[in-house]
Motif scaffolding. Sequence first.
Motif, PDB file in Angstrom:
ATOM      1  N   ILE A 434      90.784  24.907  46.776  1.00 38.00           N
ATOM      2  CA  ILE A 434      91.281  23.547  47.039  1.00 38.00           C
ATOM      3  C   ILE A 434      90.225  22.578  46.522  1.00 38.00           C
ATOM      4  CG2 ILE A 434      91.951  21.895  48.818  1.00 38.00           C
ATOM      5  CD1 ILE A 434      93.917  24.174  48.577  1.00 38.00           C
ATOM      6  N   GLU A 435      90.542  21.889  45.422  1.00 38.72           N
ATOM      7  CA  GLU A 435      89.524  21.098  44.737  1.00 38.72           C
ATOM      8  C   GLU A 435      89.686  19.590  44.916  1.00 38.72           C
ATOM      9  OE1 GLU A 435      87.100  22.824  43.284  1.00 38.72           O
ATOM     10  OE2 GLU A 435      88.120  24.692  43.777  1.00 38.72           O
ATOM     11  N   ASP A 436      90.843  19.133  45.415  1.00 38.65           N
ATOM     12  CA  ASP A 436      91.043  17.688  45.500  1.00 38.65           C
ATOM     13  C   ASP A 436      91.913  17.361  46.704  1.00 38.65           C
ATOM     14  OD1 ASP A 436      93.805  18.131  44.651  1.00 38.65           O
ATOM     15  OD2 ASP A 436      92.977  18.397  42.639  1.00 38.65           O
ATOM     16  N   VAL A 437      92.019  16.072  47.004  1.00 36.78           N
ATOM     17  CA  VAL A 437      92.734  15.628  48.194  1.00 36.78           C
ATOM     18  C   VAL A 437      94.231  15.897  48.082  1.00 36.78           C
ATOM     19  CG1 VAL A 437      93.030  13.251  47.350  1.00 36.78           C
ATOM     20  CG2 VAL A 437      92.963  13.705  49.819  1.00 36.78           C
ATOM     21  N   GLN A 438      94.779  15.857  46.869  1.00 35.43           N
ATOM     22  CA  GLN A 438      96.212  16.115  46.698  1.00 35.43           C
ATOM     23  C   GLN A 438      96.559  17.559  47.092  1.00 35.43           C
ATOM     24  OE1 GLN A 438      94.274  14.760  44.303  1.00 35.43           O
ATOM     25  NE2 GLN A 438      95.079  12.662  44.065  1.00 35.43           N
ATOM     26  N   SER A 439      95.760  18.501  46.615  1.00 34.61           N
ATOM     27  CA  SER A 439      95.983  19.905  46.975  1.00 34.61           C
ATOM     28  C   SER A 439      95.798  20.119  48.473  1.00 34.61           C
ATOM     29  CB  SER A 439      95.024  20.809  46.201  1.00 34.61           C
ATOM     30  OG  SER A 439      95.196  20.666  44.808  1.00 34.61           O
ATOM     31  N   GLU A 440      94.803  19.449  49.042  1.00 33.37           N
ATOM     32  CA  GLU A 440      94.563  19.561  50.487  1.00 33.37           C
ATOM     33  C   GLU A 440      95.762  19.043  51.278  1.00 33.37           C
ATOM     34  OE1 GLU A 440      92.368  19.877  54.221  1.00 33.37           O
ATOM     35  OE2 GLU A 440      92.384  20.907  52.297  1.00 33.37           O
ATOM     36  N   ASP A 441      96.332  17.933  50.854  1.00 25.44           N
ATOM     37  CA  ASP A 441      97.477  17.358  51.574  1.00 25.44           C
ATOM     38  C   ASP A 441      98.693  18.288  51.510  1.00 25.44           C
ATOM     39  OD1 ASP A 441      96.006  15.152  52.247  1.00 25.44           O
ATOM     40  OD2 ASP A 441      96.750  13.900  50.595  1.00 25.44           O
ATOM     41  N   VAL A 442      98.925  18.897  50.334  1.00 28.84           N
ATOM     42  CA  VAL A 442     100.058  19.810  50.201  1.00 28.84           C
ATOM     43  C   VAL A 442      99.854  21.035  51.081  1.00 28.84           C
ATOM     44  CG1 VAL A 442     101.307  21.336  48.616  1.00 28.84           C
ATOM     45  CG2 VAL A 442     100.653  19.038  47.870  1.00 28.84           C
ATOM     46  N   ALA A 443      98.631  21.603  51.066  1.00 26.06           N
ATOM     47  CA  ALA A 443      98.335  22.785  51.880  1.00 26.06           C
ATOM     48  C   ALA A 443      98.520  22.487  53.368  1.00 26.06           C
ATOM     49  CB  ALA A 443      96.918  23.273  51.609  1.00 26.06           C
ATOM     50  N   LYS A 444      98.107  21.292  53.790  1.00 25.21           N
ATOM     51  CA  LYS A 444      98.285  20.904  55.195  1.00 25.21           C
ATOM     52  C   LYS A 444      99.767  20.747  55.519  1.00 25.21           C
ATOM     53  CE  LYS A 444      93.987  18.525  56.459  1.00 25.21           C
ATOM     54  NZ  LYS A 444      93.406  17.218  56.838  1.00 25.21           N
ATOM     55  N   ARG A 445     100.501  20.122  54.619  1.00 26.83           N
ATOM     56  CA  ARG A 445     101.932  19.919  54.853  1.00 26.83           C
ATOM     57  C   ARG A 445     102.676  21.251  54.956  1.00 26.83           C
ATOM     58  NH1 ARG A 445     105.991  19.529  51.286  1.00 26.83           N
ATOM     59  NH2 ARG A 445     104.590  19.182  49.495  1.00 26.83           N
ATOM     60  N   LEU A 446     102.203  22.249  54.177  1.00 29.24           N
ATOM     61  CA  LEU A 446     102.827  23.573  54.229  1.00 29.24           C
ATOM     62  C   LEU A 446     102.338  24.399  55.418  1.00 29.24           C
ATOM     63  CD1 LEU A 446     102.666  24.491  50.423  1.00 29.24           C
ATOM     64  CD2 LEU A 446     104.681  23.796  51.730  1.00 29.24           C
ATOM     65  N   LYS A 447     101.408  23.796  56.203  1.00 32.34           N
ATOM     66  CA  LYS A 447     100.867  24.439  57.417  1.00 32.34           C
ATOM     67  C   LYS A 447     100.073  25.706  57.113  1.00 32.34           C
ATOM     68  CE  LYS A 447     104.458  22.499  60.390  1.00 32.34           C
ATOM     69  NZ  LYS A 447     105.534  22.763  61.377  1.00 32.34           N
ATOM     70  N   GLY A 453      87.395  25.574  49.273  1.00 29.90           N
ATOM     71  CA  GLY A 453      87.220  25.091  47.905  1.00 29.90           C
ATOM     72  C   GLY A 453      86.149  24.026  47.865  1.00 29.90           C
ATOM     73  N   ASN A 454      85.903  23.478  46.699  1.00 28.48           N
ATOM     74  CA  ASN A 454      84.860  22.453  46.568  1.00 28.48           C
ATOM     75  C   ASN A 454      85.179  21.195  47.363  1.00 28.48           C
ATOM     76  OD1 ASN A 454      83.201  23.997  44.899  1.00 28.48           O
ATOM     77  ND2 ASN A 454      84.295  23.357  43.041  1.00 28.48           N
ATOM     78  N   TYR A 455      86.457  20.977  47.665  1.00 33.00           N
ATOM     79  CA  TYR A 455      86.828  19.819  48.497  1.00 33.00           C
ATOM     80  C   TYR A 455      86.223  19.950  49.895  1.00 33.00           C
ATOM     81  CZ  TYR A 455      89.710  16.443  51.029  1.00 33.00           C
ATOM     82  OH  TYR A 455      90.151  15.395  51.820  1.00 33.00           O
ATOM     83  N   HIS A 456      86.102  21.189  50.373  1.00 29.53           N
ATOM     84  CA  HIS A 456      85.567  21.431  51.732  1.00 29.53           C
ATOM     85  C   HIS A 456      84.091  21.791  51.730  1.00 29.53           C
ATOM     86  CE1 HIS A 456      89.449  21.285  53.821  1.00 29.53           C
ATOM     87  NE2 HIS A 456      89.947  21.862  52.730  1.00 29.53           N
ATOM     88  N   GLY A 457      83.550  22.156  50.584  1.00 29.65           N
ATOM     89  CA  GLY A 457      82.125  22.503  50.529  1.00 29.65           C
ATOM     90  C   GLY A 457      81.858  23.464  49.394  1.00 29.65           C
ATOM     91  N   LYS A 458      80.749  23.247  48.712  1.00 30.32           N
ATOM     92  CA  LYS A 458      80.398  24.096  47.583  1.00 30.32           C
ATOM     93  C   LYS A 458      79.734  25.380  48.055  1.00 30.32           C
ATOM     94  CE  LYS A 458      79.855  20.233  44.358  1.00 30.32           C
ATOM     95  NZ  LYS A 458      81.035  20.585  43.561  1.00 30.32           N
ATOM     96  N   ILE A 459      79.633  26.336  47.144  1.00 25.30           N
ATOM     97  CA  ILE A 459      78.964  27.597  47.443  1.00 25.30           C
ATOM     98  C   ILE A 459      77.471  27.328  47.636  1.00 25.30           C
ATOM     99  CG2 ILE A 459      78.364  29.881  46.532  1.00 25.30           C
ATOM    100  CD1 ILE A 459      81.021  29.850  45.025  1.00 25.30           C
ATOM    101  N   THR A 460      76.914  27.862  48.715  1.00 27.89           N
ATOM    102  CA  THR A 460      75.518  27.617  49.074  1.00 27.89           C
ATOM    103  C   THR A 460      74.772  28.935  49.161  1.00 27.89           C
ATOM    104  OG1 THR A 460      76.222  25.707  50.387  1.00 27.89           O
ATOM    105  CG2 THR A 460      73.993  26.542  50.758  1.00 27.89           C
ATOM    106  N   LEU A 461      73.612  29.010  48.517  1.00 34.01           N
ATOM    107  CA  LEU A 461      72.782  30.210  48.601  1.00 34.01           C
ATOM    108  C   LEU A 461      72.050  30.242  49.931  1.00 34.01           C
ATOM    109  CD1 LEU A 461      71.183  30.410  45.028  1.00 34.01           C
ATOM    110  CD2 LEU A 461      72.831  31.996  46.032  1.00 34.01           C
ATOM    111  N   LYS A 462      71.973  31.406  50.528  1.00 35.08           N
ATOM    112  CA  LYS A 462      71.246  31.583  51.782  1.00 35.08           C
ATOM    113  C   LYS A 462      69.811  31.987  51.477  1.00 35.08           C
ATOM    114  CE  LYS A 462      73.175  31.733  55.366  1.00 35.08           C
ATOM    115  NZ  LYS A 462      73.461  30.669  56.368  1.00 35.08           N
ATOM    116  N   GLU A 463      68.868  31.409  52.202  1.00 36.57           N
ATOM    117  CA  GLU A 463      67.466  31.799  52.061  1.00 36.57           C
ATOM    118  C   GLU A 463      67.251  33.182  52.671  1.00 36.57           C
ATOM    119  OE1 GLU A 463      65.252  30.129  50.396  1.00 36.57           O
ATOM    120  OE2 GLU A 463      66.568  28.403  50.008  1.00 36.57           O
TER     121      GLU A 463
END
Length: 468
Positions: A434-447, A453-463
Amino acid sequence: MSFYTEEIERSHRFILALRMGLPIFLLSVVSVFILFLQPLVTFTSIIFLIFMLLAIAVYFIFFLINQSAYEAITDSITHSFSIEYFTKLFYRWCTRHTVTIVMINVDNLTTINEKYGIKNGNAVLMETVRQINEFFISKEIKKLPICRYKGGNFLVLFMGKKEHIISLIELFLAKYQENSLNEMEIRLLAVLLDTTHVKQFNEILTRLFELQYASVDKHTVTDNDDIIPAELEQSVLEALTYQRYSVATQAVSCEKNLIYEVTFKLINKEGGLVHQSRFIPLLNRLGKMREYESHLLEIVAKMAEKSMDSYILSLSAVTLRNGLFFQHALEVLQRYPKAKNKIILLFEEKEYSPQIKRFREQIAQYRAVGYKIALDKYGGNHVTMMYLKEFDVDFLHFDIFYTRHIMEEKYQNILQGLNITAHLCGAMTWMSMIEDVQSEDVAKRLKVNCRQGNYHGKITLKEENEIR
C-alpha cells in the motif's frame, strides 16, 4: 532444411559405417592376398576362406551394431543431441571460449501429454526444435548444438558471453513464447547462464533450473549475480555457522494492534548482503534449510519476548511439516514464554500436500501451543485456496497482484468476495504494498483488516543489540 544436429548425426553414422566396413574389407584383401601367395590353392581352401571371412564379418557387424546403441549422439524423438554428447561438446568449447547455455522449456508439456496424448506431445517437442533452429539460422547462427535434456527441457549452446546472447533470447521469446500447433497451445520459458563464473556443467544445470523456477514469478531470463558458486557456498555456510544475519522489519497496520513483518538476509565475511534468492536454493540443496529457519524462529522469539507487538515470519511448508522443527518451535516458546501468541508463521506452497490429514494435524498443533498461522498469496495461488478449506488459519495475505490493480473495479469486486470468504472462515486479511492514500482508502472500504507498505512505514533494519 538440414539443421546442425542432423548434419552431425549423419556424419557420425557415416563414420560408424566406415568402422563396420573398412576392417572387413581390409581383412578380406589381406586374406585373399595371402591365400594366393601359397604354392597350392585349392577350391576347398577358397570355400573355407570365404566362410571364415563371412563368419568374422557377421560377428563384427553385430558387435558394432550393438556398440552403436551406446554411441547414439541424438535423441530418438527430436534428433537433438544426447546429454552425453552435448556435455562433451560443452567442455570442448569451454577450453577455447566463454560459452553460454540457454535452457528453453516447454512449460506446459505435462498438460499437453495428459490432454492430447504422448504422440502429440512428441510433435510439440519436434516443433520446438524446428522453431529454435529456424529462428537462430535466420540470425546467421548456423552451427547450433541443441540437446533435449529431459521432459520439455532443451539446452542450447552458444559461443560468447550471456550479454551477447540475451537480446536474441528475448526476441525468440517475443516470437514463440505463446504459440500453437494444431490448435494446441504451447508455452515456452527460457533462462541462460555463461561460464564466466561457473565452469562445471552440472553446476550450470543446477543454477539454470533455479533460474527457471524463479523466472515464473520474476519474468527474468538471466542471472545478474556474479558470485562464483564455490565462494557463495562457503560464504553462506560461514554466515549460517556464525549466525550472521541482517534483520529488517516493516510495520503492518491492523485494527487491533501493530504487527511487524520480519525479513532476513545473510551477511558474508566482507560485510556484504546475500539475498534470499541466492542462498535459499543453496540451503535447500545442502539440506540446511531447517537449521536456517530454526535460527530465524529463535531470533523472532527473542524480539517478541521484549515487545508487546506481534511478528510475522515466513517459513517453508516443508520445514513446518518437519517433526524436529516442531519440537524446536515448542522449546523456543518454553524459553521465551512471553512470545506466545505473538509469532505469526507465514507460508505458501505451489503443490498440494499429499499427506493433507497429517499436515492439518500439524497446523492445529502449532496453533495449540501458541503460534498463529498465515497463508500467503491468497487469491493468486490455488493451493492457498485449497488449504483454506482444510486448515483453521489466523491470517490470509493477498497476492500482491491485487494490490497493483487495486484501483480497478473488477479487481475490487474480486477482492471484496475473497475478503468476505476469509472472514467467514475466521481469518483476518492482510494486504501489502500500500503505497498511497488512494490505495489505503480502497483497502479500508473493502474491510481488509491489515495493511502494509511505504504508506504505513518503510522497511527498517534492526540493530544487532535489538535481536540478541
